[in-house]
Design a protein around this motif. Structure first.
Motif, PDB file in Angstrom:
ATOM      1  N   THR B 191       0.816  -1.215   0.000  1.00 32.01           N
ATOM      2  CA  THR B 191       0.000   0.000   0.000  1.00 32.01           C
ATOM      3  C   THR B 191       0.850   1.265   0.000  1.00 32.01           C
ATOM      4  O   THR B 191       0.489   2.264  -0.610  1.00 32.01           O
ATOM      5  N   ASP B 194       4.976   2.629  -4.605  1.00 35.77           N
ATOM      6  CA  ASP B 194       4.546   3.088  -5.923  1.00 35.77           C
ATOM      7  C   ASP B 194       4.092   1.917  -6.773  1.00 35.77           C
ATOM      8  O   ASP B 194       4.484   0.781  -6.518  1.00 35.77           O
ATOM      9  N   VAL B 195       3.315   2.218  -7.831  1.00 37.14           N
ATOM     10  CA  VAL B 195       2.817   1.131  -8.689  1.00 37.14           C
ATOM     11  C   VAL B 195       3.912   0.228  -9.197  1.00 37.14           C
ATOM     12  O   VAL B 195       3.777  -1.002  -9.186  1.00 37.14           O
ATOM     13  N   ASP B 222      -7.145  -3.590  -1.933  1.00 34.97           N
ATOM     14  CA  ASP B 222      -6.990  -3.331  -3.355  1.00 34.97           C
ATOM     15  C   ASP B 222      -7.344  -4.588  -4.152  1.00 34.97           C
ATOM     16  O   ASP B 222      -6.630  -5.581  -4.121  1.00 34.97           O
TER      17      ASP B 222
ATOM     18  N   GLU C 198      -4.419  14.155  -5.491  1.00 33.53           N
ATOM     19  CA  GLU C 198      -4.675  12.829  -4.903  1.00 33.53           C
ATOM     20  C   GLU C 198      -6.004  12.857  -4.134  1.00 33.53           C
ATOM     21  O   GLU C 198      -6.099  12.366  -3.022  1.00 33.53           O
ATOM     22  N   SER C 201      -7.221   9.353  -3.026  1.00 29.09           N
ATOM     23  CA  SER C 201      -6.258   8.318  -2.638  1.00 29.09           C
ATOM     24  C   SER C 201      -6.437   7.820  -1.214  1.00 29.09           C
ATOM     25  O   SER C 201      -6.115   6.683  -0.904  1.00 29.09           O
ATOM     26  N   ARG C 208     -14.520   5.795  -2.483  1.00 25.69           N
ATOM     27  CA  ARG C 208     -13.786   6.352  -3.614  1.00 25.69           C
ATOM     28  C   ARG C 208     -14.678   6.389  -4.853  1.00 25.69           C
ATOM     29  O   ARG C 208     -14.693   7.369  -5.596  1.00 25.69           O
ATOM     30  N   SER C 230      -2.665  12.221  -9.549  1.00 26.65           N
ATOM     31  CA  SER C 230      -2.830  10.940  -8.872  1.00 26.65           C
ATOM     32  C   SER C 230      -1.695   9.994  -9.223  1.00 26.65           C
ATOM     33  O   SER C 230      -1.065  10.115 -10.272  1.00 26.65           O
ATOM     34  N   HIS C 231      -1.436   9.066  -8.325  1.00 28.22           N
ATOM     35  CA  HIS C 231      -0.443   8.045  -8.635  1.00 28.22           C
ATOM     36  C   HIS C 231      -1.134   6.799  -9.191  1.00 28.22           C
ATOM     37  O   HIS C 231      -0.492   5.869  -9.614  1.00 28.22           O
ATOM     38  N   ASP C 232      -2.475   6.818  -9.144  1.00 32.49           N
ATOM     39  CA  ASP C 232      -3.232   5.625  -9.492  1.00 32.49           C
ATOM     40  C   ASP C 232      -3.697   5.726 -10.945  1.00 32.49           C
ATOM     41  O   ASP C 232      -4.593   6.488 -11.284  1.00 32.49           O
ATOM     42  N   SER C 234      -5.321   3.685 -12.893  1.00 35.79           N
ATOM     43  CA  SER C 234      -6.666   3.279 -13.296  1.00 35.79           C
ATOM     44  C   SER C 234      -7.671   4.383 -12.983  1.00 35.79           C
ATOM     45  O   SER C 234      -8.605   4.601 -13.745  1.00 35.79           O
ATOM     46  N   ILE C 276       0.260  -1.606 -13.584  1.00 31.92           N
ATOM     47  CA  ILE C 276      -1.096  -1.539 -13.025  1.00 31.92           C
ATOM     48  C   ILE C 276      -1.567  -2.957 -12.765  1.00 31.92           C
ATOM     49  O   ILE C 276      -1.487  -3.808 -13.649  1.00 31.92           O
TER      50      ILE C 276
END
Lengths: 402, 344, 349
Positions: B191, B194-195, B222, C198, C201, C208, C230-232, C234, C276
């Motif tokens: 968590t 980083d990706v 997740d 973010e 996040s 969310r 964002s770091h995400d 998707s 991802i």
């Protein structure tokens, strides 16, 4: 007699539960959806002060200390009334008299008649030392709210009522014994409370003002300002305090009146005391000024002045109160130490430190151990203030560990 | 050797606080298979981390296990009920160090900052196994190499703060593997990463699981992580198992309305820009205000009036999976299907 | 670097409202007794970014790449070291350079450009009621209390908070509700551009989804422009029209969202996409390039292309020359010497 009421009640609301649950409606936006589901949410709306009180009341030692501190300040405030006699009244006959015991009932069994016994003297034939023996024959009746030595109450009016004392004014009544000049120990401790406890307050108030301003500047602006203030603090803190105070106290002219000396001593104490307060303030301001909610306020167009007064100050005010409470005992100890060394307050001012000066040599302590009682008062006051400060510090941030 | 490693039945862990009892884990059922990865999924407040703490008996006060059993199967066929062991007993300490180990979200907090990584890992071996210092060191370096820490021999004498987040998490994994445990519990291990680092760490965990035949219990919120590494999945809500299934069944044919809602609420790469996500109304209830009936009743899009808000469903056994919903109860299924008075 | 203006492919309006040009945000590091300068962290180091009116631009990158700093520099939380931040008010023709705007101009513009913070716990003052928090930008401008109440009630309804909650303190709310308070505070002044740093996040999965849907509804209702940091990936793919990928203080790729995910041009974008997690176990085992190594220290970035130490395709040129962000076909921009030659995998359609 029977009543049909109970059965009627459930029938009128057969589907109460179902009715309160959200039912299907034409819904388009997310907002409606979320808002509707919030309908059943029960949330507590305790205010910040309530939360702080709850948290404080969980700290048992602090709660007890709060009462002790309140009592001590009460005693300090009403010293003249609470003290049985004038603290400076001497008695040639009663030098180093031991504490008297209170007897509640008359010896002849005639019932409730509070009294003390006067001393009779015995002189040691070899050393010629006078020893005091309580004489059951010499009964001195005592009572509450009696007339005694006159005093100026808070400089407002003249009065002569004392909380407790002999019914006949000027009869000997020494609950905690007397000192070298036959002055009543308990009256002196009570009067000392006012000076010793207030020198802490005044000292801390001065430190607080200096500490808040310099610490605040240091934390808020950072950079060179911070650098300069921090080095100053380090310099001040690196100085050995006792010699520093001795030097400065020696500079106070002997001719000054006791009140001026008193004021000077508080200023001297605050001179060192502000440094730790400034550091606390700086740390708090530094961490707060980069908090998102402060940035948000800035982005909302809130002025710097309002950010400081509305966002930063309230956020650490409670913390500062706690730190202040912890600073008071330090001040009290410093005053006591200075006065004990003879470079702080001087007679005729009565403070715990001044009183302890009387107990400076072993001989005195051996013959009149009650003279170290002001020390006990110092210990109790300092401990109580420390516990109180601890409790306040825990309560200061009601949102942590919840 | 049984195929089952750990069976948790009806586990309840409560926190008795001044303001009331928080039922962090409330009648949890969970079966861990040997040599498999079980993912425990749930939102915050679902009790997934408390499950891990209960298994290792490292609950913080005032938390305690109030009921249930946790049958642990040793390799030699013996079993022990962990729930009955004293948290400070010798047996429990042996289980914690030797048979079950743990990987935390933030390695910095679970590693000593004043000891080198190598010494911390070899210390684990020295305490729990009969090995010499030299052997321990050799094995540690081997482990560090295996978790793909570059230049492992040199890293042996690095301190945790000298490593990056990803490297620290690898070192943490090496430490968890030090005594060749049967089970590794990983609580949100990626968590904080980083990706790209997350992908690496997940790959590594998958590889290690395959090679060494350990079981992994991975706690996460997740669903992407679940899709990547899980064999079995347990979906938790308010301290209870809502559904347990094989990962393919769970994603392809979710049984429980909560699982369906969760899957729909995640932005997927195959969705178009702006396509709406399934949203679960409201929020996880306050732990002091648990709903009567099904735990999920306040938010469920498929709830049935007069049933779900009155009675609590059991965990029903289906073909290869379990689900806690009346639609899978042989007694209520028909009534459930007929009752179209949906409270949505 | 030239001011190449790319017409946005899918934008609702072709007009751009924000143009960041060669923006640099350097922080001095100091240490030692005299606080002397010991180094410079180039958090943002020559960024070009165009945001079209009414669209969402997603800004992605690993932690420490400078994406949050860029967002905050646009809002002038920090004073930019150099470069331009050109902003055009809706309906107005002239550009204002935010990097050099006077405090007065900036105060005016703070109604137009707003920020949504990441952490709903630290971004609300625990000692302010919901009314004071959401109404703060209005109070700061001297709006009368009764009007503030009306407007706060209106916006609370919009974000799904019951107006009766106005006198409550933030601690009485859950994380998701707090985030809606933060969103309401950003939108109460009817802004034009919203920097969401973010914004989802810190939220739970189900909350969310609510918040993402809400942000989309609000965009439609108020015709907002989002810079969505964002770091995400998707999440970014889900909300964005355009995506900008940032690496160690620079934009390495900028393209319409659908295209960047289908066929990335920069190797870094490709590795981010490859990392991802899959959305279903059925997709496991698709071949993907693993990105090794660590993101470099922004105070000591490598020479040439900053990505070259981790890049599988790095050549001599990459080690020496910094690749500029250059326009490509289809309104795309990329900072890679070999963009034309590489065949990089995106998400299989």
């Amino acid at each position: 007699m029977t009543t049909e009421l109970p059965s009627a009640v459930p029938e009128t609301h057969p589907r109460t539960k179902g009715d309160t649950l959200p039912t299907v409606a034409a819904r388009n936006s997310v907002a409606d959806d979320i808002a509707e589901s919030d309908a059943g949410t029960v949330v507590d709306v305790a205010s910040q002060w309530q939360l702080m009180r709850w948290k404080f009341s969980r700290h048992k030692a602090a709660v007890v200390s709060l009462w002790i501190v309140a009592f001590i300040y009460f005693v300090g405030a009403f010293a003249e009334i609470i003290a049985p006699q004038d603290p400076n009244r001497t008695s040639g006959r009663h030098q180093y008299a031991p504490p008297m015991a209170i007897h509640f009932f008359a010896e002849d069994g005639s019932g409730f008649a509070p009294h003390v016994h006067d001393y009779s003297f015995e002189t040691d034939p070899r050393t010629y030392r006078k020893t005091f023996v309580e004489d059951p024959e010499k009964v001195i009746p005592i009572a509450l709210f009696v007339q005694g030595d006159t005093y100026h109450f808070w400089g407002l009016f003249e009065w002569n009522i004392h909380l407790i004392g002999p019914v006949e004014p000027r009869q000997p009544f020494y609950l905690l014994g007397t000192d070298r000049l036959g002055r009543d120990n308990i009256s002196r401790i009570v009067h000392g409370t006012r000076v010793s406890m207030s020198i802490g307050l005044v000292g801390v108030a001065v430190s607080l003002v200096i500490g808040l301003i310099l610490g605040g500047l240091s934390g808020y602006y950072g950079g060179r300002v911070d650098h300069a203030i921090q080095r100053t603090i380090e310099f001040l803190r690196s100085m050995p305090t006792i010699p520093l105070w001795m030097g400065l106290a020696a500079a106070i002219p002997l001719t000054w009146d006791p009140l001026a000396v008193y004021f000077m001593i508080t200023v001297l104490l605050s001179l060192i005391g502000w440094t730790s307060l400034a550091r606390e303030t700086r740390g708090k301001v530094m961490s707060l000024k980069n908090e998102d909610f402060v940035t948000a306020a800035r982005l909302d167009g809130v002025s710097e002045f309002r950010i400081i007064t509305r966002q930063l100050l309230p956020a650490f005010m409670s913390h500062i109160i706690a730190v202040t409470t912890l600073a008071i005992p330090e001040m009290i100890l410093a005053e006591t130490a200075l006065s004990f060394l003879g470079i702080g307050l001087r007679a005729p001012v009565v403070s715990w430190g001044v009183l302890l000066q009387e107990a400076q040599n072993v001989n005195t302590v051996a013959t009149a151990p009650w003279l170290i009682l002001p020390g006990v008062a110092v210990v109790i006051a300092v401990l109580a203030l420390n516990f109180l400060g601890d409790g306040l510090r825990d309560a200061a941030d009601p949102y942590s560990h919840n | 050797m049984s195929d089952i490693l750990l069976e948790i039945r009806n586990l309840s862990t409560y926190f008795e606080t001044r303001s009331g009892v928080v039922k962090a884990v409330d009648g949890l059922d969970l079966t861990l298979r040997r040599n498999h990865t079980m993912c425990v999924v749930g939102e915050s407040g679902s009790g997934k981390s408390m499950t891990a703490s209960s298994i290792l008996q490292i609950l913080k006060r005032p938390g305690r296990i109030v009921s249930g059993e946790m049958i642990y199967h040793f390799r030699d066929g013996r079993t022990v009920d962990i729930a009955r062991l004293d948290p400070n007993s010798k047996q429990m300490r042996a289980i914690r160090g030797k048979y079950i180990s743990m990987i935390f979200q933030e390695p910095m907090t679970s590693m000593s900052p004043v000891h080198t990584i190598g010494s911390q890992i070899s210390e684990m071996m020295l305490v729990h196994e009969d090995v010499s210092k030299a052997e321990a060191k050799a094995r540690t370096i081997e482990l560090l190499t295996r978790v793909r820490i570059p230049d492992a021999a040199a890293r042996f004498s690095s301190y945790p703060f000298q490593l990056s987040g990803g490297m620290r998490q690898r070192a943490m994994i090496a430490m968890a593997l030090a005594c060749r445990p049967d089970l590794v519990i990983a609580d949100e291990p990626t968590t904080a990463l980083d990706v790209t680092t997350q992908a690496n760490v997940l790959n590594l965990m998958r590889e290690i699981q395959r090679e060494s035949g350990i079981s992994i219990m991975l706690i996460t919120h997740d669903l992407g992580v679940v899709a990547e590494v899980a064999d079995d999945v347990t979906v938790m809500y308010l301290g209870r198992t809502m559904e347990q299934a094989n990962v393919f069944d769970l994603f392809n044919a979710p049984k429980h309305p909560y699982t369906r809602a969760l899957l729909g609420s995640v932005p997927r790469l195959d969705l178009q820009r702006g396509e709406r996500l399934t949203q679960i109304r409201g929020m996880v209830p306050n732990p002091f205000a648990r709903p009567t009936g099904c735990p999920f009743v306040t938010r469920c899009p498929e709830r049935r009036f007069g049933l779900c808000d009155r009675q609590e469903p059991d965990l029903y056994r289906l073909d290869g999976s379990t689900s806690r919903c009346f639609q899978h109860d042989p007694v209520h299924a028909a009534a459930w299907a007929q009752n179209d008075e949906v409270l949505a | 670097m030239t001011d190449v203006m790319q017409p946005p492919a899918t934008a609702k309006t072709a007009e751009s409202c924000l143009e960041v040009r060669n923006l640099k945000m350097h922080f001095g590091q100091s240490g030692g007794f005299f606080r002397q300068k010991t180094g410079v962290v180039k958090a943002v180091d020559g960024v070009d970014l165009t945001v079209a009116d009414g669209e969402t631009v997603g800004l992605v990158g690993e932690s420490g790449c400078g994406k949050s700093t860029l967002g905050r520099a646009i809002l002038r939380v920090y004073e930019p070291t150099s470069g331009e931040i050109r902003y055009r008010r809706r309906g107005a023709g002239d550009w204002i350079d935010l990097a050099r705007a006077s405090p007065k101009t900036m105060t005016d513009l703070r109604n137009d450009i707003r920020m949504i913070f990441q952490d709903p716990f630290t971004s609300l003052n625990a000692r302010q009621t919901v009314l004071e928090a959401i109404g703060q930008p209005l109070f700061a401008r001297g709006v009368a209390r009764s009007e503030v109440r009306d407007r706060v009630a209106m916006i609370m309804g919009k974000v799904g908070l019951r107006p009766e909650f106005m006198p409550r303190y933030p601690h009485a709310f859950s994380g998701g509700e707090r985030q809606r308070i933060v969103i309401a505070r950003a939108l109460v002044v009817e802004p034009h551009l919203v920097v969401a740093d973010e914004a989802v996040s810190a939220l739970d999965v189900s909350v969310r989804a609510q918040t993402l849907n809400l942000l989309q509804d609000l965009q439609d209702d108020f015709n907002l422009t989002y810079l969505f940091i964002s770091h995400d990936l998707s999440v970014v793919k889900h909300v964005s029209d355009h995506v900008a990928v940032m690496y160690v203080g620079r934009i390495v790729e900028f393209a319409p969202s659908a295209e960047i995910f289908a066929r990335p041009l920069h190797p870094y974008t490709a590795s981010l996409i490859a990392a991802i997690p899959v959305s279903s176990p059925n997709l496991r085992g698709r071949p993907r390039a693993e990105l090794t190594g660590e993101i470099p220290d922004p105070s000591k970035p490598p020479p040439g292309c900053q990505f070259h130490p981790r890049c599988a395709f790095a050549t001599e040129a990459c080690r020496k020359d910094v690749p500029p962000l250059r326009p490509m076909a289809g309104g795309r921009q990329v900072a890679c010497h070999h963009a034309e030659e590489l065949e990089l995998a995106g998400i299989p359609a």
